[in-house]
Design a protein around this motif. Structure first.
Motif, PDB file in Angstrom:
ATOM      1  N   THR A   1       0.798  -1.217   0.000  1.00  0.00           N
ATOM      2  CA  THR A   1       0.000   0.000   0.000  1.00  0.00           C
ATOM      3  C   THR A   1       0.831   1.267   0.000  1.00  0.00           C
ATOM      4  O   THR A   1       0.279   2.346   0.079  1.00  0.00           O
ATOM      5  CB  THR A   1      -0.937   0.015   1.224  1.00  0.00           C
ATOM      6  N   ALA A   2       2.133   1.147  -0.102  1.00  0.00           N
ATOM      7  CA  ALA A   2       2.980   2.336  -0.118  1.00  0.00           C
ATOM      8  C   ALA A   2       2.795   3.063  -1.443  1.00  0.00           C
ATOM      9  O   ALA A   2       2.785   2.467  -2.502  1.00  0.00           O
ATOM     10  CB  ALA A   2       4.441   1.960   0.061  1.00  0.00           C
ATOM     11  N   ALA A   3       2.602   4.371  -1.381  1.00  0.00           N
ATOM     12  CA  ALA A   3       2.425   5.185  -2.583  1.00  0.00           C
ATOM     13  C   ALA A   3       3.199   6.479  -2.411  1.00  0.00           C
ATOM     14  O   ALA A   3       3.379   6.965  -1.307  1.00  0.00           O
ATOM     15  CB  ALA A   3       0.952   5.486  -2.814  1.00  0.00           C
ATOM     16  N   SER A   4       3.636   7.022  -3.513  1.00  0.00           N
ATOM     17  CA  SER A   4       4.315   8.301  -3.446  1.00  0.00           C
ATOM     18  C   SER A   4       3.522   9.315  -4.254  1.00  0.00           C
ATOM     19  O   SER A   4       2.969   9.004  -5.295  1.00  0.00           O
ATOM     20  CB  SER A   4       5.743   8.186  -3.985  1.00  0.00           C
ATOM     21  N   VAL A   5       3.488  10.522  -3.767  1.00  0.00           N
ATOM     22  CA  VAL A   5       2.772  11.596  -4.427  1.00  0.00           C
ATOM     23  C   VAL A   5       3.793  12.640  -4.841  1.00  0.00           C
ATOM     24  O   VAL A   5       4.586  13.088  -4.027  1.00  0.00           O
ATOM     25  CB  VAL A   5       1.720  12.213  -3.478  1.00  0.00           C
ATOM     26  N   ASN A   6       3.753  12.997  -6.089  1.00  0.00           N
ATOM     27  CA  ASN A   6       4.696  13.979  -6.605  1.00  0.00           C
ATOM     28  C   ASN A   6       4.058  15.353  -6.479  1.00  0.00           C
ATOM     29  O   ASN A   6       3.307  15.788  -7.340  1.00  0.00           O
ATOM     30  CB  ASN A   6       5.025  13.656  -8.066  1.00  0.00           C
ATOM     31  N   THR A   7       4.326  16.042  -5.367  1.00  0.00           N
ATOM     32  CA  THR A   7       3.689  17.319  -5.092  1.00  0.00           C
ATOM     33  C   THR A   7       4.420  18.483  -5.714  1.00  0.00           C
ATOM     34  O   THR A   7       3.899  19.585  -5.756  1.00  0.00           O
ATOM     35  CB  THR A   7       3.592  17.552  -3.574  1.00  0.00           C
ATOM     36  N   GLY A   8       5.617  18.314  -6.207  1.00  0.00           N
ATOM     37  CA  GLY A   8       6.410  19.409  -6.738  1.00  0.00           C
ATOM     38  C   GLY A   8       6.201  19.661  -8.219  1.00  0.00           C
ATOM     39  O   GLY A   8       6.997  20.361  -8.830  1.00  0.00           O
ATOM     40  N   THR A   9       5.156  19.087  -8.826  1.00  0.00           N
ATOM     41  CA  THR A   9       4.939  19.291 -10.253  1.00  0.00           C
ATOM     42  C   THR A   9       3.560  19.877 -10.513  1.00  0.00           C
ATOM     43  O   THR A   9       2.634  19.691  -9.742  1.00  0.00           O
ATOM     44  CB  THR A   9       5.059  17.971 -11.041  1.00  0.00           C
ATOM     45  N   SER A  10       3.471  20.598 -11.608  1.00  0.00           N
ATOM     46  CA  SER A  10       2.183  21.113 -12.076  1.00  0.00           C
ATOM     47  C   SER A  10       2.236  21.161 -13.589  1.00  0.00           C
ATOM     48  O   SER A  10       3.304  21.289 -14.191  1.00  0.00           O
ATOM     49  CB  SER A  10       1.909  22.503 -11.498  1.00  0.00           C
ATOM     50  N   GLN A  11       1.065  21.048 -14.221  1.00  0.00           N
ATOM     51  CA  GLN A  11       1.013  21.039 -15.669  1.00  0.00           C
ATOM     52  C   GLN A  11       0.038  22.113 -16.133  1.00  0.00           C
ATOM     53  O   GLN A  11      -1.061  22.239 -15.594  1.00  0.00           O
ATOM     54  CB  GLN A  11       0.582  19.677 -16.193  1.00  0.00           C
ATOM     55  N   ILE A  12       0.453  22.878 -17.135  1.00  0.00           N
ATOM     56  CA  ILE A  12      -0.372  23.955 -17.679  1.00  0.00           C
ATOM     57  C   ILE A  12      -0.343  23.850 -19.205  1.00  0.00           C
ATOM     58  O   ILE A  12       0.713  23.620 -19.804  1.00  0.00           O
ATOM     59  CB  ILE A  12       0.147  25.340 -17.236  1.00  0.00           C
ATOM     60  N   SER A  13      -1.514  24.031 -19.831  1.00  0.00           N
ATOM     61  CA  SER A  13      -1.620  24.043 -21.292  1.00  0.00           C
ATOM     62  C   SER A  13      -1.662  25.482 -21.782  1.00  0.00           C
ATOM     63  O   SER A  13      -2.322  26.330 -21.180  1.00  0.00           O
ATOM     64  CB  SER A  13      -2.900  23.327 -21.736  1.00  0.00           C
ATOM     65  N   TYR A  14      -0.960  25.731 -22.875  1.00  0.00           N
ATOM     66  CA  TYR A  14      -0.902  27.064 -23.475  1.00  0.00           C
ATOM     67  C   TYR A  14      -1.271  26.976 -24.952  1.00  0.00           C
ATOM     68  O   TYR A  14      -0.972  25.991 -25.616  1.00  0.00           O
ATOM     69  CB  TYR A  14       0.508  27.658 -23.366  1.00  0.00           C
ATOM     70  N   ARG A  15      -1.898  28.040 -25.441  1.00  0.00           N
ATOM     71  CA  ARG A  15      -2.141  28.218 -26.871  1.00  0.00           C
ATOM     72  C   ARG A  15      -1.310  29.420 -27.291  1.00  0.00           C
ATOM     73  O   ARG A  15      -1.395  30.481 -26.678  1.00  0.00           O
ATOM     74  CB  ARG A  15      -3.615  28.458 -27.158  1.00  0.00           C
ATOM     75  N   CYS A  16      -0.505  29.243 -28.332  1.00  0.00           N
ATOM     76  CA  CYS A  16       0.456  30.272 -28.714  1.00  0.00           C
ATOM     77  C   CYS A  16       0.155  30.825 -30.101  1.00  0.00           C
ATOM     78  O   CYS A  16      -0.517  30.199 -30.911  1.00  0.00           O
ATOM     79  CB  CYS A  16       1.876  29.687 -28.713  1.00  0.00           C
ATOM     80  N   SER A  17       0.707  32.019 -30.343  1.00  0.00           N
ATOM     81  CA  SER A  17       0.607  32.668 -31.636  1.00  0.00           C
ATOM     82  C   SER A  17       2.024  33.001 -32.090  1.00  0.00           C
ATOM     83  O   SER A  17       2.772  33.603 -31.321  1.00  0.00           O
ATOM     84  CB  SER A  17      -0.225  33.944 -31.503  1.00  0.00           C
ATOM     85  N   PRO A  18       2.454  32.627 -33.304  1.00  0.00           N
ATOM     86  CA  PRO A  18       1.719  31.864 -34.305  1.00  0.00           C
ATOM     87  C   PRO A  18       1.325  30.491 -33.766  1.00  0.00           C
ATOM     88  O   PRO A  18       1.823  30.044 -32.749  1.00  0.00           O
ATOM     89  CB  PRO A  18       2.693  31.740 -35.462  1.00  0.00           C
ATOM     90  N   GLU A  19       0.419  29.838 -34.471  1.00  0.00           N
ATOM     91  CA  GLU A  19      -0.266  28.621 -34.010  1.00  0.00           C
ATOM     92  C   GLU A  19       0.693  27.562 -33.453  1.00  0.00           C
ATOM     93  O   GLU A  19       1.543  27.036 -34.172  1.00  0.00           O
ATOM     94  CB  GLU A  19      -1.066  28.018 -35.166  1.00  0.00           C
ATOM     95  N   LEU A  20       0.554  27.305 -32.164  1.00  0.00           N
ATOM     96  CA  LEU A  20       1.352  26.279 -31.491  1.00  0.00           C
ATOM     97  C   LEU A  20       0.657  25.918 -30.185  1.00  0.00           C
ATOM     98  O   LEU A  20       0.172  26.803 -29.472  1.00  0.00           O
ATOM     99  CB  LEU A  20       2.772  26.789 -31.188  1.00  0.00           C
ATOM    100  N   GLN A  21       0.574  24.644 -29.900  1.00  0.00           N
ATOM    101  CA  GLN A  21       0.014  24.152 -28.644  1.00  0.00           C
ATOM    102  C   GLN A  21       1.175  23.700 -27.764  1.00  0.00           C
ATOM    103  O   GLN A  21       2.034  22.945 -28.217  1.00  0.00           O
ATOM    104  CB  GLN A  21      -0.934  22.974 -28.920  1.00  0.00           C
ATOM    105  N   VAL A  22       1.216  24.162 -26.506  1.00  0.00           N
ATOM    106  CA  VAL A  22       2.314  23.842 -25.595  1.00  0.00           C
ATOM    107  C   VAL A  22       1.745  23.237 -24.322  1.00  0.00           C
ATOM    108  O   VAL A  22       0.809  23.777 -23.724  1.00  0.00           O
ATOM    109  CB  VAL A  22       3.134  25.112 -25.237  1.00  0.00           C
ATOM    110  N   GLU A  23       2.305  22.106 -23.908  1.00  0.00           N
ATOM    111  CA  GLU A  23       2.018  21.489 -22.609  1.00  0.00           C
ATOM    112  C   GLU A  23       3.270  21.654 -21.765  1.00  0.00           C
ATOM    113  O   GLU A  23       4.317  21.081 -22.087  1.00  0.00           O
ATOM    114  CB  GLU A  23       1.684  19.996 -22.745  1.00  0.00           C
ATOM    115  N   ALA A  24       3.188  22.448 -20.708  1.00  0.00           N
ATOM    116  CA  ALA A  24       4.348  22.705 -19.855  1.00  0.00           C
ATOM    117  C   ALA A  24       4.157  22.001 -18.518  1.00  0.00           C
ATOM    118  O   ALA A  24       3.150  22.209 -17.842  1.00  0.00           O
ATOM    119  CB  ALA A  24       4.527  24.202 -19.632  1.00  0.00           C
ATOM    120  N   THR A  25       5.116  21.155 -18.150  1.00  0.00           N
ATOM    121  CA  THR A  25       5.091  20.459 -16.861  1.00  0.00           C
ATOM    122  C   THR A  25       6.232  21.012 -16.020  1.00  0.00           C
ATOM    123  O   THR A  25       7.403  20.806 -16.335  1.00  0.00           O
ATOM    124  CB  THR A  25       5.256  18.937 -17.048  1.00  0.00           C
TER     125      THR A  25
END
Length: 175
Positions: free
Chosen positions: A74-98
């Motif tokens: 039952t041991a589990a680890s939680v990665n609390t130091g990360t976050s993910q954000i989605s961006y829409r850019c111009s000119p056209e580009l989709q970015v997923e930043a972790t």
């Protein structure tokens, strides 16, 4: 958690459930079944079974007991130091930043490629992340700047081997 540990945990839970069900059924019986067919039993009056348990079935769990094999499952680890954000850019580009706060890094994924950049300034507005590699993994550079504490906006600068030919993308968080 890996698959082997999940399978062991599932097996432990199923066996525990079956054991608890068997104990519940056996606790409700007042008397043991007798052999059918004897003359004395044929004329005896049947006594209805009670819904009350014959004996108490309180289960005591010792929280200090570490001999249980399930404990390791039952041991589990939680990665609390990360976050993910989605961006829409111009000119056209989709970015997923972790963002990995613990390592001062951001992994930027686009349809052009994925690259991990290291934060190179102490400031928080803007935060500047850089790597000496183009976004497609070739020779060049990639720079990611994000502004505001919530990292609502960003600017990505990429270049190939010819660092004088820089592509700039202005990005906004997708909500």
């Amino acid at each position: 958690m890996n698959i082997k540990l999940l399978k062991q945990l599932r097996t432990s839970v199923v066996l525990t459930g079956l054991l608890a069900g068997a104990m519940t059924i056996s606790a409700c019986q007042q008397q043991s079944d007798t052999e059918a067919g004897t003359a004395a039993d044929a004329h005896a009056e049947e006594v209805p079974m009670s819904a009350e348990p014959a004996e108490p079935t309180d289960v005591v769990v010792d929280p200090q007991d570490t001999s249980n094999e399930v404990e390791n499952d039952t041991a589990a680890s939680v990665n609390t130091g990360t976050s993910q954000i989605s961006y829409r850019c111009s000119p056209e580009l989709q970015v997923e930043a972790t963002y990995n706060e613990d390592n001062n890094q951001v992994t930027v994924a686009t349809d052009m490629g994925t690259v991990t950049l290291r934060k190179n300034n102490e400031g928080s507005n803007p935060e500047v992340f850089e790597v000496a590699t183009a976004i497609d993994g070739s020779e060049g550079l990639t720079q990611w700047r994000v502004a505001h504490e919530e990292r609502e906006t960003g600017v990505m600068r990429t270049a190939g081997a010819d660092e004088s030919d820089i592509n700039t993308f202005e990005c906004n968080e997708v909500s």
